[in-house]
Design a protein around this motif. Structure first.
Motif, mmCIF file in Angstrom:
data_model
loop_
_atom_site.group_PDB
_atom_site.id
_atom_site.type_symbol
_atom_site.label_atom_id
_atom_site.label_comp_id
_atom_site.label_asym_id
_atom_site.label_seq_id
_atom_site.Cartn_x
_atom_site.Cartn_y
_atom_site.Cartn_z
ATOM 1 N N LYS A 1 10.200 -28.208 42.001
ATOM 2 C CA LYS A 1 9.116 -29.185 41.928
ATOM 3 C C LYS A 1 9.705 -30.597 41.972
ATOM 4 O O LYS A 1 10.732 -30.850 41.337
ATOM 5 C CB LYS A 1 8.366 -28.985 40.599
ATOM 6 C CG LYS A 1 7.031 -29.649 40.536
ATOM 7 C CD LYS A 1 6.333 -29.276 39.211
ATOM 8 C CE LYS A 1 4.998 -29.932 39.024
ATOM 9 N NZ LYS A 1 4.862 -31.313 39.284
ATOM 10 N N GLU A 2 9.050 -31.486 42.725
ATOM 11 C CA GLU A 2 9.553 -32.867 42.781
ATOM 12 C C GLU A 2 9.109 -33.635 41.535
ATOM 13 O O GLU A 2 7.922 -33.648 41.203
ATOM 14 C CB GLU A 2 8.971 -33.559 44.023
ATOM 15 C CG GLU A 2 10.053 -34.108 44.895
ATOM 16 C CD GLU A 2 9.558 -34.954 46.036
ATOM 17 O OE1 GLU A 2 8.517 -35.618 45.917
ATOM 18 O OE2 GLU A 2 10.256 -34.962 47.054
ATOM 19 N N VAL B 1 9.763 -37.482 39.279
ATOM 20 C CA VAL B 1 10.381 -38.804 39.221
ATOM 21 C C VAL B 1 10.962 -38.949 37.809
ATOM 22 O O VAL B 1 10.219 -38.883 36.824
ATOM 23 C CB VAL B 1 9.338 -39.909 39.503
ATOM 24 C CG1 VAL B 1 9.945 -41.290 39.301
ATOM 25 C CG2 VAL B 1 8.767 -39.768 40.904
ATOM 26 N N ASP C 1 6.477 -46.957 44.662
ATOM 27 C CA ASP C 1 7.741 -46.382 45.147
ATOM 28 C C ASP C 1 8.901 -47.367 45.203
ATOM 29 O O ASP C 1 10.018 -46.990 45.527
ATOM 30 C CB ASP C 1 7.542 -45.781 46.552
ATOM 31 C CG ASP C 1 6.480 -44.701 46.524
ATOM 32 O OD1 ASP C 1 6.305 -44.100 45.445
ATOM 33 O OD2 ASP C 1 5.826 -44.493 47.555
ATOM 34 N N LYS D 1 13.590 -42.588 41.970
ATOM 35 C CA LYS D 1 13.763 -41.733 43.161
ATOM 36 C C LYS D 1 13.451 -40.291 42.777
ATOM 37 O O LYS D 1 14.063 -39.743 41.845
ATOM 38 C CB LYS D 1 15.214 -41.834 43.652
ATOM 39 C CG LYS D 1 15.289 -42.275 45.109
ATOM 40 C CD LYS D 1 16.662 -42.600 45.526
ATOM 41 C CE LYS D 1 17.278 -41.365 46.182
ATOM 42 N NZ LYS D 1 18.674 -41.569 46.506
ATOM 43 N N PRO D 2 12.476 -39.657 43.473
ATOM 44 C CA PRO D 2 12.111 -38.289 43.107
ATOM 45 C C PRO D 2 13.299 -37.329 43.251
ATOM 46 O O PRO D 2 14.114 -37.485 44.153
ATOM 47 C CB PRO D 2 11.015 -37.921 44.110
ATOM 48 C CG PRO D 2 10.567 -39.206 44.708
ATOM 49 C CD PRO D 2 11.708 -40.151 44.630
ATOM 50 N N ILE D 3 13.400 -36.373 42.332
ATOM 51 C CA ILE D 3 14.417 -35.321 42.440
ATOM 52 C C ILE D 3 13.713 -33.961 42.404
ATOM 53 O O ILE D 3 12.572 -33.861 41.924
ATOM 54 C CB ILE D 3 15.456 -35.380 41.287
ATOM 55 C CG1 ILE D 3 14.744 -35.286 39.923
ATOM 56 C CG2 ILE D 3 16.318 -36.620 41.358
ATOM 57 C CD1 ILE D 3 15.598 -34.713 38.836
ATOM 58 N N LEU D 4 14.411 -32.941 42.905
ATOM 59 C CA LEU D 4 13.845 -31.593 42.894
ATOM 60 C C LEU D 4 14.276 -30.888 41.607
ATOM 61 O O LEU D 4 15.471 -30.788 41.324
ATOM 62 C CB LEU D 4 14.374 -30.831 44.125
ATOM 63 C CG LEU D 4 13.387 -29.889 44.800
ATOM 64 C CD1 LEU D 4 12.087 -30.600 45.162
ATOM 65 C CD2 LEU D 4 14.038 -29.288 46.040
#
Ligand code: NDP
Length: 392
Positions: free
Chosen positions: A277-278, A280, A110, A270-273
């Motif tokens: 669904k999330e 990366v 992360d 940084k994960p995005i929606l």
């Protein structure tokens, strides 16, 4: 004398390690190749004439690795999965008292940040278990550390400056692809540059310093200052050092693609929606890019990686350049992999070989420059990575 090796990870580097261990059966009598996706291990095993045992493991889970180690009872574990798995595999090695070797330092999935701190912190546990943890036995880190240790041992009383110069001049014919794991590669290149001078780290914006370096057998190439992990241990272990820098070549085409991808957010971790669904972005990009392990067959050209060292011998200033030139086509002929995987996997096999032959011995967690460089340098010449020294 004959020993068992457990290789974890069946990507480009794992393929080379498996091939090279199989070429040295006098030491690696039994070879187990295990990875998250067993079919990738089976494919590699099918390329090799002698028997390779294959298995599956999720190396994020230390207990799973421990069960695997107990099943096969290896003398050493070669970790060529991803840097995220380093600590879990090291813990399993401590619990089972089995030697450990890797090619990249621990990185948290992360945070785009890598350092040796958490691996070095295991030194006491490795000593108590009576085992060796060999850190960074690839090319860089790995061979570059050994080149510097060799320069220190045979050419200098005091080393004052080191430039590590890494050129991959191979062409795979794609507009954009990374030669090893895209996630790891792009994280490395998009990070701030950092070098060591007069006892402190100097941080500069990513890719903001460039030199033109004339690489023997390749030619002059744009070389950019980036931070690279071997410097963290080398600045501790090489006394008298005044400056250490690391340069890597990138073509303008590669940099233009990278800039665009960065500008549109595709290199972010940084994960995005996305549609509920999330995801990366960098992991999504990895899924789109060519799999590095498929590049071998189409890559042509050379790599040249070396160290340019200045310092004093008997009070006289001198310069030594030690480097290796590898050929992508030759790497593919030997191991069905590209030159980058080859130059990483061969040193991993050599490090493990020296530990199993007790030419490198002791206990604790050590970086490559802390071992005797001579047997390693001799093996490089025998196993497909011959080196040259230019002394001035
Ligand atoms: P790849 O992405 O091609 O392969 C990684 C392999 O590890 C894949 O087989 C993958 O399995 C497996 N893996 C990933 N996660 C796990 C897990 N949780 N459990 C078990 N297996 C897992 O990478 P490379 O072969 O290119 O690189 C391997 C290592 O070498 C990396 O750590 C890289 O940083 C390092 N390296 C070092 C260099 C050096 O000079 N020192 C230079 C280049 C690379 P799956 O296929 O299922 O995803």
């Amino acid at each position: 004398m004959k020993k068992t090796v457990l290789i974890i990870g069946a990507g480009g580097v794992g393929r080379v390690v498996a091939h090279k261990c199989a070429q040295n059966r006098d030491v690696f009598e039994t070879i187990i190749l295990a990875s998250r996706t067993k079919s990738k291990c089976d494919l590699i095993a099918s390329e090799i004439e002698s028997e390779i045992i294959t298995d599956s493991v999720n190396a994020d889970i230390s207990d799973e690795v421990e069960i695997l180690i107990k099943k096969y009872n290896p003398n050493i574990v070669i970790n060529v999965a991803l840097p995220y798995q380093d600590l879990a595999i090291m813990n399993a090695c401590i619990n089972t008292a089995v030697h450990y070797l890797d090619t990249a330092n621990y990185e948290h999935p992360d945070t785009a940040h890598f350092e040796y701190k958490e691996q070095w912190a295991k030194d006491d546990e490795f000593k108590k278990a009576g085992i060796l943890g060999v850190l960074g036995s690839g090319f860089d880190p790995g061979v570059t550390n050994v080149f510097i240790a060799y320069a220190q041992k045979h050419y200098f009383d005091e080393i004052h400056t080191v430039d590590i110069l890494d050129c991959n001049d191979g062409d795979h014919g794609y507009p954009f692809a990374t030669n090893f794991n895209p996630e790891i590669n792009i994280r490395e290149v998009t990070a701030n540059g950092r070098y060591w001078e007069n006892g402190e780290w100097i941080v500069i914006p990513a890719l903001s310093q460039k030199i033109d370096w004339d690489y023997p057998e390749v030619g002059v190439r744009d070389s950019y200052l980036i931070y690279h992990e071997e410097m963290e241990s080398l600045v501790k272990n090489i006394p008298h050092l005044k400056r250490m820098r690391f340069f890597m070549t990138f073509s303008q085409r590669y940099l233009t693609h990278l800039k665009v991808l960065e500008n549109v957010g595709m290199t972010s971790i940084k994960p995005i929606l996305f549609e509920g669904k999330e995801i990366v972005p960098l992991q999504f990009l990895k899924a789109l890019l060519p799999d590095p392990s498929t590049l071998g067959a189409r890559t042509k050209g050379k790599t040249n990686i070396g160290v340019y060292v200045t310092g004093l011998k008997n009070g006289i200033e001198k310069t030594v350049y030690i480097y290796n030139v590898a050929q992508h086509e030759e790497a593919y002929r030997d191991t069905k992999a590209n030159g980058v995987s080859f130059t990483t996997g061969v040193p991993a096999m050599i490090g493990a070989k020296l530990v199993l032959e007790s030419k490198w011995s002791g206990s604790g967690v050590l970086n490559m420059e802390q071992f005797n460089p001579d047997p390693f340098m001799a093996e490089l010449n025998l196993r497909g990575l011959p080196w040259q020294v230019i002394e001035k």
